[in-house]
Design a protein around this motif. Structure first.
Motif, PDB file in Angstrom:
ATOM      1  N   SER A  52       0.912  -1.052   0.061  1.00  9.36           N
ATOM      2  CA  SER A  52      -0.056   0.034   0.073  1.00  9.36           C
ATOM      3  C   SER A  52       0.987   1.273  -0.074  1.00  9.36           C
ATOM      4  N   GLY A  53       0.486   2.299  -0.914  1.00  5.71           N
ATOM      5  CA  GLY A  53       1.277   3.289  -0.804  1.00  5.71           C
ATOM      6  C   GLY A  53       2.330   3.724  -1.731  1.00  5.71           C
ATOM      7  N   CYS A  54       2.837   2.425  -2.561  1.00  2.00           N
ATOM      8  CA  CYS A  54       3.895   2.377  -3.223  1.00  2.00           C
ATOM      9  C   CYS A  54       3.843   3.146  -4.667  1.00  2.00           C
ATOM     10  N   GLY A  55       2.650   3.743  -4.969  1.00  2.00           N
ATOM     11  CA  GLY A  55       2.290   4.378  -6.232  1.00  2.00           C
ATOM     12  C   GLY A  55       1.795   3.407  -7.482  1.00  2.00           C
ATOM     13  N   LYS A  56       0.995   2.456  -7.027  1.00  2.00           N
ATOM     14  CA  LYS A  56       0.362   1.709  -8.161  1.00  2.00           C
ATOM     15  C   LYS A  56      -0.726   2.401  -8.535  1.00  2.00           C
ATOM     16  N   THR A  57      -1.560   2.784  -7.928  1.00  2.00           N
ATOM     17  CA  THR A  57      -2.928   3.530  -8.302  1.00  2.00           C
ATOM     18  C   THR A  57      -2.548   5.032  -9.145  1.00  2.00           C
ATOM     19  N   THR A  58      -1.355   5.548  -8.753  1.00  2.00           N
ATOM     20  CA  THR A  58      -0.699   6.780  -9.220  1.00  2.00           C
ATOM     21  C   THR A  58      -0.227   6.153 -10.831  1.00  2.00           C
ATOM     22  N   LEU A  59       0.523   5.359 -10.661  1.00  2.00           N
ATOM     23  CA  LEU A  59       0.801   4.815 -12.295  1.00  2.00           C
ATOM     24  C   LEU A  59      -0.292   4.357 -13.114  1.00  2.00           C
ATOM     25  N   LEU A  60      -1.488   3.931 -12.332  1.00  2.00           N
ATOM     26  CA  LEU A  60      -2.417   3.495 -13.258  1.00  2.00           C
ATOM     27  C   LEU A  60      -3.347   4.613 -13.924  1.00  2.00           C
ATOM     28  N   ARG A  61      -3.501   5.656 -12.856  1.00  2.00           N
ATOM     29  CA  ARG A  61      -4.193   6.866 -13.289  1.00  2.00           C
ATOM     30  C   ARG A  61      -3.194   7.821 -14.373  1.00  2.00           C
ATOM     31  N   ILE A  62      -1.990   7.682 -14.370  1.00  2.00           N
ATOM     32  CA  ILE A  62      -1.168   8.279 -15.230  1.00  2.00           C
ATOM     33  C   ILE A  62      -1.579   7.716 -16.555  1.00  2.00           C
ATOM     34  N   LEU A  63      -1.469   6.148 -16.550  1.00  2.00           N
ATOM     35  CA  LEU A  63      -1.673   5.465 -17.853  1.00  2.00           C
ATOM     36  C   LEU A  63      -3.216   5.711 -18.348  1.00  2.00           C
ATOM     37  N   SER A  64      -4.021   5.916 -17.600  1.00  2.00           N
ATOM     38  CA  SER A  64      -5.509   6.108 -18.063  1.00  2.00           C
ATOM     39  C   SER A  64      -5.723   7.535 -18.402  1.00  2.00           C
ATOM     40  N   MET A 221       6.836  -3.514  -7.306  1.00  2.00           N
ATOM     41  CA  MET A 221       7.096  -2.062  -6.927  1.00  2.00           C
ATOM     42  C   MET A 221       7.405  -1.812  -5.379  1.00  2.00           C
ATOM     43  N   ASN A 222       8.554  -0.782  -5.373  1.00  2.00           N
ATOM     44  CA  ASN A 222       8.486  -0.634  -3.866  1.00  2.00           C
ATOM     45  C   ASN A 222       9.063   1.150  -3.978  1.00  2.00           C
ATOM     46  N   LYS A 223       8.149   1.937  -3.189  1.00  2.00           N
ATOM     47  CA  LYS A 223       8.425   3.225  -3.154  1.00  2.00           C
ATOM     48  C   LYS A 223       8.610   3.828  -4.304  1.00  2.00           C
ATOM     49  N   GLY A 224       7.950   3.722  -5.338  1.00  2.00           N
ATOM     50  CA  GLY A 224       7.916   4.376  -6.491  1.00  2.00           C
ATOM     51  C   GLY A 224       8.831   3.932  -7.371  1.00  2.00           C
ATOM     52  N   ARG A 225       9.370   2.757  -7.275  1.00  2.00           N
ATOM     53  CA  ARG A 225      10.407   2.009  -8.258  1.00  2.00           C
ATOM     54  C   ARG A 225      10.152   0.636  -8.488  1.00  2.00           C
ATOM     55  N   PHE A 226      10.576   0.213  -9.764  1.00  2.00           N
ATOM     56  CA  PHE A 226      10.314  -1.289  -9.960  1.00  2.00           C
ATOM     57  C   PHE A 226      11.583  -1.894  -9.449  1.00  2.00           C
ATOM     58  N   GLU A 227      11.264  -2.846  -8.660  1.00  2.00           N
ATOM     59  CA  GLU A 227      12.402  -3.695  -8.076  1.00  2.00           C
ATOM     60  C   GLU A 227      12.869  -4.825  -9.156  1.00  2.00           C
ATOM     61  N   GLN A 228      11.846  -5.257  -9.611  1.00  2.00           N
ATOM     62  CA  GLN A 228      11.986  -6.444 -10.624  1.00  2.00           C
ATOM     63  C   GLN A 228      10.831  -6.593 -11.502  1.00  2.00           C
ATOM     64  N   ILE A 229      11.236  -6.755 -13.054  1.00  2.00           N
ATOM     65  CA  ILE A 229      10.040  -7.271 -13.681  1.00  2.00           C
ATOM     66  C   ILE A 229      10.128  -8.430 -14.436  1.00  2.00           C
ATOM     67  N   SER A 230       9.348  -9.252 -14.147  1.00  2.00           N
ATOM     68  CA  SER A 230       9.821 -10.833 -14.823  1.00  2.00           C
ATOM     69  C   SER A 230       8.322 -11.737 -14.682  1.00  2.00           C
ATOM     70  N   ASP A 231       8.838 -12.871 -14.995  1.00  2.00           N
ATOM     71  CA  ASP A 231       7.658 -13.918 -14.948  1.00  2.00           C
ATOM     72  C   ASP A 231       7.684 -14.244 -13.400  1.00  2.00           C
ATOM     73  N   ALA A 232       6.530 -15.106 -12.961  1.00  2.00           N
ATOM     74  CA  ALA A 232       6.185 -15.667 -11.708  1.00  2.00           C
ATOM     75  C   ALA A 232       7.496 -16.390 -11.351  1.00  2.00           C
ATOM     76  N   HIS A 233       7.950 -17.328 -12.234  1.00  2.00           N
ATOM     77  CA  HIS A 233       8.975 -18.227 -11.711  1.00  2.00           C
ATOM     78  C   HIS A 233      10.251 -17.601 -11.465  1.00  2.00           C
ATOM     79  N   THR A 234      10.569 -16.719 -12.285  1.00  2.00           N
ATOM     80  CA  THR A 234      12.008 -16.049 -12.047  1.00  2.00           C
ATOM     81  C   THR A 234      11.600 -15.211 -10.922  1.00  2.00           C
ATOM     82  N   LEU A 235      10.548 -14.577 -10.636  1.00  2.00           N
ATOM     83  CA  LEU A 235      10.543 -13.461  -9.590  1.00  2.00           C
ATOM     84  C   LEU A 235      10.538 -14.533  -8.133  1.00  2.00           C
TER      85      LEU A 235
END
Ligand code: ATP
Ligand code: MG
Lengths: 378, 284
Positions: A52-64, A221-235
Motif C-alpha cells: 500500500s502506498g507504493c504508487g500503483k494507483t498513481t501509475l494506473l491513473r497516469i496510464l489512463s 514495486m517499492n516506493k515508486g520504483r520497480f524492483e524487478q519485472i519478470s515472470d512469476a517463476h523468475t521472481l
C-alpha cells in the motif's frame, strides 16, 4: 505451478504495445513515481505488485490519463499519448471500488462508454448484451447497482470497461473488496476472460498470490520504483533483491560474505559455516544475504544431491492444515523455518529433536546486502 | 406496549406542532370565512366573499406577479448557487469551512439593516451608479431602486445561501471516482456534468429551489423597502390587510391562497418524486 498453455502466450511473437518511459510524479514532499520504465506486450496479463502506498494507483491513473506525469513519456501502439486527455485514450479502467453510476441500471452503466462515442442504439444493445454475457450476468440489465452484491458489481464494472474494446484494460485491485472464496473464483474467471478477449490487461494488486497465479509478467514495486519485472517463476526463484524475495512468499535469511566465487556459483561464509549456491555474478568479500525458501529445505534427507547441510534443533511445530511449519535453531543461533506438506510422507519431529536441514545449491538465493531504505520498507 | 412507546415519543413534537403550527393555521383558516366590520372588527358570519375578492384582477395580478418574481429569483439563485456550491465543495477542508462561514455570516446581522444597505447601493446617487458613472460605463444613472429588478436583487441576495447549502451537501456526497469513471469512458467535461453530476445532485437542487421559492413568495420586507410603495408582492398586500386596512378576514384568505400555491407545488414535487421512484422500482 501450472504454466499457462495459451497459444497467444507461447506461439505469438511478443509485440510491445504500451511503453512507459522515465515517468516521474512528485507531490509536495514525496516522489511517488521515480523515473519508471516499462514495456507491456500485446495480449499480456501484466501485474503491478506492491505494498500500500507504493504508487500503483498513481501509475494506473497516469496510464489512463486521469493524472498528468511531471516528466516522461507514454507510448501506446506507436503513438505518444502522454498529453492525450483521458476521454480520448483507447484505454479503460476497472476502478478500485467499481465506481458504478448509482442512478443508472446495469444496462445503462455498461452502455455509457458506447453512447459517449455515439454508437448506434442497435449496436449498443448488441454489444452490451454480449459484454454482460461474457461476465456471466446476462439477466441483470435492469438491476440498479444498489441491488447487487460486491461480486456482481465487480462484473458490471468489468463489462462496462471491456464493452469499449480498449487496447489496454487497467484494473485497480479488482478483487480487493471480495471475500477469499469469491476472489479465487473471480481470479480464474478473469484469467479466462483475458484469454478469450486477448486484450492486454494491466492489473494492480498487493496480493502476491493473485499476481503469481494470474500474471504473465509481474512488476514488483517499492516506493515508486520497480524492483524487478519478470515472470512469476523468475521472481520467486531468482529474486534480484532482498525486497522482492521477502515480498513474494516466505524466506529464511542469513547474512554472510562471499568467501569464494567462480563463474558458475559461489561459496558464502555465514555464522553456521559455509553455504554453496549456483548463483553467478558475485565476487569475493561481497557482503550478501543468503535466502533459502522454507519448502526447499528437507528434514533428515539422505539425498546426495542436497549439498548444503545444517544441524539444528526443532523449537516449534505449527500445523496449518495442508502443511506443517517447523521452526529450527542452529547451534550458532540462526532461526530457520521448514515447510512440508501434510501428506504423511514424513515423520513429524518432536519439539527439541535434533534434525538435519539440507537443500540443493540451486535453491540457495544470494542477494546483495540491502541498503537501509529497502530494509525498512520490507 | 410498543404503541404506547410510540405515543410517548411522538407526543411532545405533536403537541408542539399542534400549538405553534396547526392552531394558528386553523385560526387563520376560520377567519378567512368571516367578514370585516365597519370599524375593522370581525363579523362572525360565514361568507366566501374574501376568496372571490382575491380572484379580482386587481389582486390576482399581484398574486401572479409575486409568483413570477419568486420563480425568477429562484432561478437566478440556482444559476449563481450551483457553481458556487461546486466551487466550495472543491476546496481543501479548511477553505471549505471558511467559505461556508462566510456564506452564513450575513444572517448574523440584522435583516433590515442589510436591506437598507441595498437601498444605499441601488439608489440613483448610490454606490452602484456612482461607480458605473465614474468608470464611464453608463452616461446617466440607472433607475433600479423601487422596481421589480431591485426586489429580485434583494431576494436573490437574501436567499442565495438557502440554495447553496443543500446543493453543496449533495455535491459533497458525490464519489469522486464517478467522475474519473466518466472521463475514462470517454465523456467530456460537459457530458459528465450532464449525465452524472446533474442527476445525482437533483435532490439538492430541488431542496434548494423549495427553500428559496417558499420564503420569496411570502416576502414582504424586501419588496416593501426595495420595491417602493406599490405593494409589488402578495406579502405586502397581506401585511396591509392585517395592519393598515384592518381587514383580517381578507388578509387571512390571501395568506391561505399563498399557502395553497406552496402546498400544490410541494405536492407536485412529491408526486413527481414518487413517480420517478416507481419507475426505478418497475425496472427491477
Ligand atoms: N493527491 C495527492 N497528494 C499528495 N500525495 C498523494 C496524492 N495522491 C497520492 N499521494 C501519495 O502517493 C503515494 C502513492 O499513492 P497510490 O494511491 O498510488 O498508492 P497505491 O500503491 O495505489 O496504494 P494502495 O494499495 O493503498 O491503493 C501515497 O504515499 C500517497 O500518500
Ligand atoms: Mg491504490
Amino acid at each position: 505451478m501450472a504454466i499457462n498453455p495459451h497459444p497467444s502466450n507461447i506461439y505469438k511473437p511478443l509485440k510491445p504495445l504500451l511503453s512507459v518511459e522515465n515517468i516521474r510524479k512528485q507531490y509536495v514532499q514525496q516522489i511517488v513515481l521515480n523515473d519508471l520504465d516499462l514495456t507491456v506486450n500485446e495480449g499480456e496479463f501484466f501485474f503491478l505488485l506492491g505494498p500500500s502506498g507504493c504508487g500503483k494507483t498513481t501509475l494506473l491513473r497516469i496510464l489512463s490519463g486521469l493524472l498528468e506525469p511531471d516528466a516522461g513519456r507514454i507510448v501506446l501502439n506507436g503513438t505518444d499519448i502522454t498529453h492525450t486527455p483521458a476521454h480520448l485514450r483507447d484505454v479503460n479502467t476497472v476502478f478500485q471500488n467499481y465506481a458504478l453510476f448509482p442512478h443508472m441500471n446495469v444496462f445503462d452503466n455498461v452502455a455509457f462508454g458506447l453512447r459517449m462515442k455515439k454508437v448506434s442504439e442497435t449496436k449498443v444493445r448488441e454489444n452490451v448484451t454480449e459484454a454482460l454475457r461474457l461476465v456471466s450476468l446476462p439477466d441483470f440489465s435492469s438491476r440498479m447497482p444498489s441491488q447487487m452484491s460486491g461480486g456482481q458489481m465487480q462484473r458490471v464494472a468489468l463489462a462496462r470497461a471491456i464493452v469499449n474494446e480498449p487496447s489496454v484494460l487497467l484494473l485497480d485491485e479488482p478483487l480487493g473488496a471480495l471475500d477469499v472464496k469469491l476472489r479465487k473464483q473471480m481470479q480464474s474467471e478473469l484469467r479466462q476472460l483475458q484469454r478469450k478477449l486477448g486484450t492486454t490487461f494491466i492489473c494492480v494488486t498487493h496480493d502476491q498470490d493473485e499476481a503469481l497465479t494470474l500474471g504473465d509478467r509481474i512488476a514488483v514495486m517499492n516506493k515508486g520504483r520497480f524492483e524487478q519485472i519478470s515472470d512469476a517463476h523468475t521472481l520467486y526463484n531468482q529474486p534480484v533483491s532482498h525486497y522482492v524475495c521477502d515480498f513474494l512468499g516466505e524466506c529464511n535469511f542469513l547474512e554472510g560474505s562471499v568467501q569464494q566465487a567462480t563463474s558458475t556459483g559461489c561459496r558464502v561464509s555465514v555464522h553456521d559455516g559455509f553455504i554453496e549456491a549456483s548463483a553467478p555474478g558475485f565476487k569475493e568479500a561481497d557482503q550478501v544475504t543468503v535466502g533459502i525458501r522454507p519448502e526447499k529445505i528437507a528434514l533428515n534427507a539422505t539425498d546426495e544431491t542436497r549439498q548444503n547441510q545444517l544441524q539444528a534443533v526443532v523449537s516449534e511445530r505449527i500445523f496449518t492444515g495442508n502443511h506443517y511449519q517447523i521452526e529450527c535453531i542452529t547451534p550458532a543461533g540462526s532461526h530457520l523455518n521448514v515447510l512440508f506438506m501434510n501428506n504423511g510422507s514424513l515423520e513429524l519431529p518432536e519439539q527439541g529433536a535434533s534434525v538435519q536441514l539440507s537443500w540443493k545449491n540451486e535453491d540457495t538465493i544470494i542477494l546483495p546486502m540491502p541498503d537501509k531504505g529497502t530494509v525498512n520498507a520490507s | 406496549m410498543k404503541s404506547l412507546q410510540k405515543y410517548i415519543t411522538l407526543g411532545p413534537p405533536a403537541i408542539w406542532l399542534g400549538i405553534f403550527f396547526v392552531a394558528p393555521l386553523l385560526i387563520i383558516f376560520v377567519y378567512s370565512f368571516f367578514e370585516r366590520g365597519i370599524y375593522g372588527d370581525i363579523v362572525y358570519t360565514f361568507s366566501l366573499d374574501n376568496y372571490l375578492r382575491a380572484i379580482d384582477p386587481l389582486y390576482a395580478k399581484t398574486l401572479w406577479r409575486s409568483t413570477w418574481i419568486s420563480v425568477v429569483s429562484t432561478l437566478i439563485c440556482l444559476v449563481l448557487g450551483y457553481p458556487l456550491a461546486w466551487y466550495i465543495a472543491r476546496q481543501s477542508a479548511k477553505m471549505k469551512k471558511l467559505l461556508l462561514v462566510l456564506l452564513i455570516v450575513p444572517f448574523w446581522t440584522n435583516f433590515l439593516v442589510r436591506t437598507y444597505a441595498w437601498i444605499f447601493i441601488l439608489r440613483t446617487e448610490g454606490l452602484l451608479n456612482n461607480t458605473l458613472l465614474s468608470l464611464g460605463l453608463i452616461s446617466s444613472p440607472l433607475e433600479i431602486l423601487f422596481t421589480q429588478t431591485a426586489v429580485i436583487i434583494g431576494l436573490v441576495y437574501t436567499y442565495l445561501p438557502f440554495m447553496v447549502l443543500p446543493i453543496y451537501v449533495s455535491i459533497e456526497k458525490l464519489d469522486r471516482a464517478l467522475f474519473d469513471a466518466c472521463r475514462d469512458l470517454g465523456a467530456t467535461s460537459w457530458q459528465s456534468f450532464k449525465s452524472i453530476m446533474l442527476p445525482l445532485t437533483k435532490p439538492g437542487i430541488i431542496s434548494g429551489c423549495i427553500l428559496v421559492f417558499v420564503p420569496c413568495l411570502g416576502a414582504y420586507i424586501t419588496p416593501d423597502l426595495l420595491g417602493g410603495a406599490k405593494s409589488l408582492m402578495v406579502g405586502n398586500l397581506i401585511q396591509v390587510q392585517f395592519l393598515a386596512a384592518r381587514d383580517w378576514p381578507f388578509g387571512a384568505a390571501l395568506s391561505f391562497i399563498v399557502m395553497a400555491i406552496v402546498l400544490l407545488l410541494l405536492f407536485a414535487y412529491a408526486r413527481w418524486g414518487t413517480n420517478n421512484f416507481d419507475k426505478a422500482a418497475e425496472a427491477k
